[in-house]
Design an enzyme around this catalytic site. Structure first.
Site, PDB file in Angstrom:
ATOM      1  N   SER A 124       0.834  -1.201   0.000  1.00  0.00           N
ATOM      2  CA  SER A 124       0.000   0.000   0.000  1.00  0.00           C
ATOM      3  C   SER A 124       0.866   1.247   0.000  1.00  0.00           C
ATOM      4  CB  SER A 124      -0.856  -0.022   1.263  1.00  0.00           C
ATOM      5  OG  SER A 124      -1.438   1.232   1.488  1.00  0.00           O
ATOM      6  N   TYR A 149      -2.482  -1.387  10.765  1.00  0.00           N
ATOM      7  CA  TYR A 149      -2.662  -1.938   9.412  1.00  0.00           C
ATOM      8  C   TYR A 149      -1.476  -1.550   8.534  1.00  0.00           C
ATOM      9  CZ  TYR A 149      -4.011  -2.012   4.527  1.00  0.00           C
ATOM     10  OH  TYR A 149      -4.000  -2.205   3.170  1.00  0.00           O
ATOM     11  N   LYS A 153       1.732  -3.891   6.549  1.00  0.00           N
ATOM     12  CA  LYS A 153       2.209  -3.845   5.161  1.00  0.00           C
ATOM     13  C   LYS A 153       3.715  -3.575   5.145  1.00  0.00           C
ATOM     14  CE  LYS A 153      -1.626  -4.674   3.180  1.00  0.00           C
ATOM     15  NZ  LYS A 153      -1.806  -5.982   2.594  1.00  0.00           N
TER      16      LYS A 153
HETATM   17  P1  NAD Z   1     -10.915  -7.449   0.718  1.00  0.00           P
HETATM   18  O1  NAD Z   1     -11.194  -7.469   2.180  1.00  0.00           O
HETATM   19  O2  NAD Z   1     -12.074  -7.246  -0.204  1.00  0.00           O
HETATM   20  O3  NAD Z   1     -10.144  -8.777   0.270  1.00  0.00           O
HETATM   21  C1  NAD Z   1      -9.297  -9.479   1.145  1.00  0.00           C
HETATM   22  C2  NAD Z   1      -9.740 -10.934   1.090  1.00  0.00           C
HETATM   23  O4  NAD Z   1      -8.886 -11.716   1.934  1.00  0.00           O
HETATM   24  C3  NAD Z   1     -11.170 -11.157   1.573  1.00  0.00           C
HETATM   25  O5  NAD Z   1     -11.845 -11.938   0.613  1.00  0.00           O
HETATM   26  C4  NAD Z   1     -10.997 -11.926   2.886  1.00  0.00           C
HETATM   27  O6  NAD Z   1     -12.086 -12.788   3.138  1.00  0.00           O
HETATM   28  C5  NAD Z   1      -9.697 -12.657   2.635  1.00  0.00           C
HETATM   29  N1  NAD Z   1      -8.936 -13.043   3.831  1.00  0.00           N
HETATM   30  C6  NAD Z   1      -8.564 -12.279   4.889  1.00  0.00           C
HETATM   31  N2  NAD Z   1      -7.824 -12.997   5.739  1.00  0.00           N
HETATM   32  C7  NAD Z   1      -7.717 -14.257   5.210  1.00  0.00           C
HETATM   33  C8  NAD Z   1      -7.055 -15.449   5.617  1.00  0.00           C
HETATM   34  N3  NAD Z   1      -6.374 -15.511   6.755  1.00  0.00           N
HETATM   35  N4  NAD Z   1      -7.170 -16.536   4.816  1.00  0.00           N
HETATM   36  C9  NAD Z   1      -7.859 -16.498   3.649  1.00  0.00           C
HETATM   37  N5  NAD Z   1      -8.496 -15.392   3.220  1.00  0.00           N
HETATM   38  C10 NAD Z   1      -8.419 -14.293   3.999  1.00  0.00           C
HETATM   39  O7  NAD Z   1      -9.802  -6.335   0.463  1.00  0.00           O
HETATM   40  P2  NAD Z   1      -9.218  -5.751  -0.896  1.00  0.00           P
HETATM   41  O8  NAD Z   1      -9.579  -4.314  -0.954  1.00  0.00           O
HETATM   42  O9  NAD Z   1      -9.546  -6.634  -2.012  1.00  0.00           O
HETATM   43  O10 NAD Z   1      -7.666  -5.815  -0.561  1.00  0.00           O
HETATM   44  C11 NAD Z   1      -6.835  -6.870  -1.015  1.00  0.00           C
HETATM   45  C12 NAD Z   1      -5.425  -6.633  -0.497  1.00  0.00           C
HETATM   46  O11 NAD Z   1      -4.970  -5.367  -0.975  1.00  0.00           O
HETATM   47  C13 NAD Z   1      -5.334  -6.568   1.021  1.00  0.00           C
HETATM   48  O12 NAD Z   1      -4.111  -7.170   1.419  1.00  0.00           O
HETATM   49  C14 NAD Z   1      -5.300  -5.095   1.307  1.00  0.00           C
HETATM   50  O13 NAD Z   1      -4.638  -4.800   2.512  1.00  0.00           O
HETATM   51  C15 NAD Z   1      -4.508  -4.575   0.110  1.00  0.00           C
HETATM   52  N6  NAD Z   1      -4.753  -3.153  -0.180  1.00  0.00           N
HETATM   53  C16 NAD Z   1      -6.035  -2.713  -0.362  1.00  0.00           C
HETATM   54  C17 NAD Z   1      -6.259  -1.349  -0.598  1.00  0.00           C
HETATM   55  C18 NAD Z   1      -7.673  -0.823  -0.773  1.00  0.00           C
HETATM   56  O14 NAD Z   1      -7.866   0.387  -0.656  1.00  0.00           O
HETATM   57  N7  NAD Z   1      -8.668  -1.674  -1.075  1.00  0.00           N
HETATM   58  C19 NAD Z   1      -5.191  -0.450  -0.652  1.00  0.00           C
HETATM   59  C20 NAD Z   1      -3.890  -0.934  -0.484  1.00  0.00           C
HETATM   60  C21 NAD Z   1      -3.683  -2.302  -0.250  1.00  0.00           C
HETATM   61  N1  UFG Z   2     -13.152  10.852   3.109  1.00  0.00           N
HETATM   62  C1  UFG Z   2     -14.176  11.702   3.428  1.00  0.00           C
HETATM   63  N2  UFG Z   2     -15.327  11.164   3.919  1.00  0.00           N
HETATM   64  C2  UFG Z   2     -15.503   9.823   4.089  1.00  0.00           C
HETATM   65  C3  UFG Z   2     -14.431   8.955   3.746  1.00  0.00           C
HETATM   66  C4  UFG Z   2     -13.258   9.504   3.267  1.00  0.00           C
HETATM   67  O1  UFG Z   2     -14.052  12.921   3.288  1.00  0.00           O
HETATM   68  O2  UFG Z   2     -16.581   9.392   4.558  1.00  0.00           O
HETATM   69  C5  UFG Z   2     -11.902  11.420   2.561  1.00  0.00           C
HETATM   70  C6  UFG Z   2     -10.691  11.122   3.423  1.00  0.00           C
HETATM   71  O3  UFG Z   2     -10.563  12.097   4.427  1.00  0.00           O
HETATM   72  C7  UFG Z   2      -9.569  11.169   2.389  1.00  0.00           C
HETATM   73  C8  UFG Z   2     -10.231  10.666   1.104  1.00  0.00           C
HETATM   74  O4  UFG Z   2     -11.626  10.804   1.307  1.00  0.00           O
HETATM   75  O5  UFG Z   2      -9.185  12.493   2.195  1.00  0.00           O
HETATM   76  C9  UFG Z   2      -9.919   9.211   0.801  1.00  0.00           C
HETATM   77  O6  UFG Z   2     -10.209   8.432   1.949  1.00  0.00           O
HETATM   78  P1  UFG Z   2     -10.285   6.832   1.917  1.00  0.00           P
HETATM   79  O7  UFG Z   2     -10.650   6.381   3.296  1.00  0.00           O
HETATM   80  O8  UFG Z   2     -11.144   6.392   0.801  1.00  0.00           O
HETATM   81  O9  UFG Z   2      -8.804   6.418   1.533  1.00  0.00           O
HETATM   82  P2  UFG Z   2      -7.424   6.722   2.289  1.00  0.00           P
HETATM   83  O10 UFG Z   2      -6.576   7.457   1.312  1.00  0.00           O
HETATM   84  O11 UFG Z   2      -7.606   7.328   3.608  1.00  0.00           O
HETATM   85  O12 UFG Z   2      -6.924   5.247   2.581  1.00  0.00           O
HETATM   86  C10 UFG Z   2      -6.602   4.349   1.541  1.00  0.00           C
HETATM   87  C11 UFG Z   2      -6.884   2.894   1.969  1.00  0.00           C
HETATM   88  C12 UFG Z   2      -5.953   2.464   3.074  1.00  0.00           C
HETATM   89  C13 UFG Z   2      -4.525   2.767   2.715  1.00  0.00           C
HETATM   90  C14 UFG Z   2      -4.394   4.224   2.344  1.00  0.00           C
HETATM   91  C15 UFG Z   2      -3.010   4.582   1.896  1.00  0.00           C
HETATM   92  O13 UFG Z   2      -8.206   2.763   2.428  1.00  0.00           O
HETATM   93  O14 UFG Z   2      -6.070   1.062   3.202  1.00  0.00           O
HETATM   94  O15 UFG Z   2      -5.266   4.510   1.243  1.00  0.00           O
HETATM   95  O16 UFG Z   2      -2.668   3.735   0.836  1.00  0.00           O
HETATM   96  F1  UFG Z   2      -3.736   2.506   3.795  1.00  0.00           F
END
Ligand code: NAD
Ligand code: UFG
Length: 339
Positions: A124, A149, A153
Site C-alpha cells: 500500500s 494496518y 504492510k
Molecule cells: P478485501 O477485504 O475485499 O479482500 C481481502 C480478502 O482476503 C477477503 O476476501 C478476505 O475474506 C480474505 N482473507 C482475509 N484474511 C484471510 C485469511 N487468513 N485466509 C484467507 N483469506 C483471507 O480487500 P481488498 O480491498 O480486495 O484488498 C486486497 C489486499 O490489498 C489486502 O491485502 C489489502 O490490505 C490490500 N490493499 C487494499 C487497498 C484498498 O484500498 N482496497 C489499498 C492498499 C492495499
Molecule cells: N473521506 C471523506 N469522507 C468519508 C471517507 C473519506 O471525506 O466518509 C476522505 C478522506 O478524508 C480522504 C479521502 O476521502 O481524504 C480518501 O479516503 P479513503 O478512506 O477512501 O482512503 P485513504 O486514502 O484514507 O486510505 C486508503 C486505503 C488504506 C490505505 C491508504 C493509503 O483505504 O487502506 O489509502 O494507501 F492505507
C-alpha cells in the site's frame, strides 16, 4: 501460467481473477470469506465464461496451505488475503498483526518446502508515511505508519525482502504499492461490497447516491489544496487488476525483489470525486463538511513511471469511468452480494 490468489474472493482479488482469466492464465482462489462471498467468484466465472478452482481455507493454516499448494503447484502466488480496515486495526492490533503477518510467513514456508518461487504482494502507498512529499517514488525511504494496518504492510514488505535475499536468487518477489483502488468491473456484476458503514470515500458516496445513507461527511475543507479537501490518486480497480497480470508475468521471468507503484499519477480532491459521481449518477450527491479525520495525510499520489517503463503498464481509465462503473455496480446491486 497457473496463478493462485489468496483472498481472491475479495474486492481487488475478484477483479484480478477476471483480468488473469481474460489474459489466458489459470486461476485458483483461496479465501476464508472473512470479508467476502463465494458469489463473487461465481460472477467472475459468468463474466469470463471460464472456471476458477475455489478453496475455502485460512491462508495462515500451514497444513491446509501445504495440501492446496501441492495440488496446484502455481507458477505465481498473488497474496491479497489480509485485514484492511485502518480504524479497526487501531482497536484490534493483535488480530491484524496475527492475520496479515502469519499468512505471509505460512506462504513463504510452504513455498520453500515445495520449491515454489514467484510471489506478488498487495502492499500500500501507506508505507510512504507522512514525511515523504508526493508524487511518491519507489526509491523514497519508507516512512513511519500511522496505524497497525499500515505497519503490517511495512513489515510484510520487509519479511518478503529478507526471504528473497536469503534465497540465493531462487525467489522472485514483486511488491505492489496500491494507491486508492476504486470503481468496479464494467459489467457491474462485481464490485466493492464493504460490511457495515464504509470507511472509504467511494463506497460511501455510492451508498449515499443509491439512498442507503443520507449524506457524505467530507473530512475537512481547510487543507492547503485548491478546494481545501485532501487529494488522492484514485485508480480504477480494472487498471489495478491488469497491473497484477503484468506483475505476475514479470515475477515468473525475473529473480530478486522489485517494488512498483500502481497509481495513475493524477491527484483528485474529495470534492472532485463527489462532483464526478454526481454527474455519473445523474443527481447531486448530498454532502456536509465535517472536521478532519485523525491520521489522514493531505496529499498522496504516485509517480507511476517505473511500472510503465518496466511492466509496460499504465492506468487507462479516468474518474468518469471510475464513477460510471461504481454506479453501475451499486445501482444494480444496492445491497452488494448480500441480496
Ligand atoms: P478485501 O477485504 O475485499 O479482500 C481481502 C480478502 O482476503 C477477503 O476476501 C478476505 O475474506 C480474505 N482473507 C482475509 N484474511 C484471510 C485469511 N487468513 N485466509 C484467507 N483469506 C483471507 O480487500 P481488498 O480491498 O480486495 O484488498 C486486497 C489486499 O490489498 C489486502 O491485502 C489489502 O490490505 C490490500 N490493499 C487494499 C487497498 C484498498 O484500498 N482496497 C489499498 C492498499 C492495499
Ligand atoms: N473521506 C471523506 N469522507 C468519508 C471517507 C473519506 O471525506 O466518509 C476522505 C478522506 O478524508 C480522504 C479521502 O476521502 O481524504 C480518501 O479516503 P479513503 O478512506 O477512501 O482512503 P485513504 O486514502 O484514507 O486510505 C486508503 C486505503 C488504506 C490505505 C491508504 C493509503 O483505504 O487502506 O489509502 O494507501 F492505507
Amino acid at each position: 501460467m497457473k496463478t493462485l490468489l489468496t483472498g481472491g474472493a475479495g474486492y481487488i482479488g475478484s477483479h484480478t481473477a477476471v483480468a488473469m482469466l481474460e489474459a489466458g492464465h489459470e486461476v485458483a482462489v483461496v479465501d476464508n470469506y472473512y470479508n467476502s462471498s463465494p458469489e463473487a467468484i461465481r460472477r467472475v466465472e459468468q463474466i469470463t465464461g471460464k472456471s476458477v478452482t475455489l478453496y475455502e481455507a485460512d491462508a495462515a493454516d500451514k497444513e491446509k496451505m501445504r495440501e492446496i499448494l501441492k495440488a496446484e503447484m502455481p507458477d505465481c502466488i498473488i497474496h491479497f488475503a489480509g485485514l484492511k480496515a485502518v480504524g479497526e486495526s487501531v482497536a484490534k492490533p493483535t488480530e491484524y498483526y496475527r492475520n496479515n503477518i502469519d499468512t505471509t510467513l505460512t506462504l513463504l514456508e510452504v513455498m520453500k518446502e515445495l520449491g515454489l518461487t514467484n510471489f506478488v504482494f498487495s502492499s500500500s502507498a501507506t508505507v510512504y508515511g507522512e514525511d515523504n512529499v508526493p508524487p511518491f517514488l519507489e526509491t523514497m525511504p519508507k516512512g513511519a505508519c500511522t496505524n497497525p494496518y499500515g505497519w503490517t504492510k511495512w513489515m510484510q514488505e520487509q519479511i518478503l525482502r529478507d526471504a528473497e535475499f536469503a534465497s540465493n536468487d531462487t525467489l522472485s518477489v514483486v511488491l505492489l504499492r496500491y494507491f486508492n483502488p476504486v470503481g468496479a468491473h464494467e459489467s457491474g456484476m462485481i464490485g466493492e461490497d464493504p460490511q457495515g458503514i464504509p470507511n472509504n470515500l467511494m463506497p460511501y458516496i455510492s451508498q449515499v447516491a443509491v439512498g442507503r445513507r443520507d449524506h457524505l461527511t467530507v473530512f475537512g475543507d481547510d487543507y492547503d489544496t485548491p478546494d481545501g479537501t485532501c487529494r488522492r490518486d484514485y485508480i480504477h480497480v480494472m487498471d489495478l487488476a491488469e497491473g497484477h497480470v503484468r506483475a505476475a508475468e514479470y515475477a515468473v521471468s525475473h529473480k530478486g525483489t522489485e517494488v512498483f507503484n500502481l497509481g495513475t499519477g493524477n491527484p483528485y480532491s474529495v470534492l472532485d470525486m463527489v462532483n464526478a459521481f454526481s454527474k455519473a449518477c445523474g443527481h447531486q450527491v448530498k454532502y456536509e463538511i465535517g472536521p478532519r479525520r485523525a491520521g489522514d495525510v493531505q496529499d498522496s499520489w504516485a509517480n507511476a513511471d517505473k511500472a510503465k517503463a518496466v511492466l509496460h503498464w499504465e492506468a487507462k481509465r479516468g474518474i468518469d469511468e471510475i464513477c460510471r462503473d461504481a454506479w453501475k455496480w451499486q445501482s444494480n446491486n444496492p445491497q452488494g452480494y448480500g441480496e
